[in-house]
Write an enzyme that holds these catalytic residues in place. Structure first.
Site, short mmCIF file in Angstrom:
data_model
loop_
_atom_site.label_atom_id
_atom_site.label_comp_id
_atom_site.label_asym_id
_atom_site.label_seq_id
_atom_site.Cartn_x
_atom_site.Cartn_y
_atom_site.Cartn_z
N HIS A 45 0.80 -1.23 0.00
CA HIS A 45 0.00 0.00 0.00
C HIS A 45 0.82 1.28 0.00
O HIS A 45 0.28 2.36 0.25
CB HIS A 45 -0.93 0.01 1.21
CG HIS A 45 -2.02 -1.01 1.15
ND1 HIS A 45 -2.99 -1.02 0.17
CD2 HIS A 45 -2.30 -2.07 1.96
CE1 HIS A 45 -3.82 -2.03 0.37
NE2 HIS A 45 -3.42 -2.69 1.44
N GLU A 149 -7.35 -12.02 6.26
CA GLU A 149 -8.12 -10.79 6.11
C GLU A 149 -9.31 -10.96 5.18
O GLU A 149 -9.88 -9.97 4.69
CB GLU A 149 -7.21 -9.66 5.60
CG GLU A 149 -6.39 -10.02 4.37
CD GLU A 149 -5.40 -8.93 3.98
OE1 GLU A 149 -5.48 -7.80 4.53
OE2 GLU A 149 -4.54 -9.19 3.12
N ASP A 175 -9.45 -5.21 6.59
CA ASP A 175 -10.02 -5.84 5.40
C ASP A 175 -11.20 -6.73 5.75
O ASP A 175 -12.18 -6.82 4.99
CB ASP A 175 -8.94 -6.65 4.67
CG ASP A 175 -8.08 -5.79 3.77
OD1 ASP A 175 -8.33 -5.79 2.56
OD2 ASP A 175 -7.19 -5.10 4.27
#
Length: 257
Positions: A45, A149, A175
């Site tokens: 990310h 997740e 998530d």
């Protein structure tokens, strides 16, 4: 000789770390100097490339800080890249089933696996280590952590944790919360999923990492079984400190007017 991160993680020692999202070496050096145990370099990310990751891994080594890389995927080439740079391990996103977990282990291990052999890297001391020595030391050193997740991963958690060579799991509650967003009671669904992973990990004698929502939540998750805590990110620390400084200084200056 100091214990490796993997030894400490498997032994379920209390470990504290944070994500790194700024592609520079200084955050790692600062975090090492104040006593953090590890960082997670966030290739998934944040804007990292192989060169920035490589430099930060080197900074971690210089600062006595373990370097875990959250890779973009479980693809063998992404895992191989960071391990050759000398990362202490990988955090692999969206591990939904045992098949994916086995593929991660194959990519990250020599013995019983399929990791590409390259001893002339930092991980191999640039060719100083012999083949057998390099392979043995890397298999002992490298930490492989699966991110749980997805709802499918929670359902398959017993099978995932049964995969030999997988060192532990990280519960990705952000998530999971997003995946449960359409449910009537997201909070209950998320709490039940977190408990389910903790219980399965305890039965399998595997460590659990988590990102707590604050000190109170950290205490709750510690009681549930988590032993490695990712506290925030370098960006989060910077924002919190900058916001706090601006607010306090603005208030002090305005009161003098």
């Amino acid at each position: 000789m100091a214990k490796s991160f993997r030894d400490r993680f498997i032994a379920k020692e209390l470990l504290f770390g944070t994500f790194l999202k700024v592609p520079a070496t200084m955050p790692a050096e600062i975090l090492g100097s104040v006593g953090y145990d590890f960082v997670v370099i966030d290739e998934e990310h944040a804007p990292f490339n192989r060169e920035t990751t490589d430099r930060i891994i080197l900074a971690c080594r210089a600062s006595g800080l373990a370097s875990i890389v959250r890779v973009q995927s479980g693809a063998p080439e992404t895992i191989l890249s960071v391990l050759d740079c000398g990362a202490d391990g990988v955090l692999v996103p969206h591990v939904r089933d045992a098949e994916t977990a086995r593929a991660i282990v194959a990519a990250g291990r020599y013995a019983g696996g399929k990791r590409g052999f390259a001893p002339t890297t930092r991980a191999g001391d640039f060719g100083n280590a012999g083949q057998a020595e390099h392979m043995k030391s890397e298999d002992k050193r490298v930490t492989l952590i699966a991110m749980i997740e997805d709802p499918e991963a929670v359902e398959a958690i017993d099978d995932i944790l049964a995969v030999e060579g997988l060192d532990g799991v990280f519960i990705g509650r952000g998530d999971l919360a997003a995946a449960y967003a359409g449910d009537d009671d997201v909070a209950t669904k998320l709490r039940d999923a977190t408990d389910r992973v903790h219980q399965a990990a305890k039965a399998a004698k595997r460590p659990v990492a988590i990102l707590p929502g604050g000190p109170q939540d950290a205490a709750i998750q510690r009681k549930a079984g988590s032993t490695a805590f990712i506290l925030s990110s370098d960006q989060g620390f910077l924002r919190a400190a900058a916001s706090g400084a601006l607010a306090s200084m603005t208030d002090a200056v305005q009161q003098t007017g």
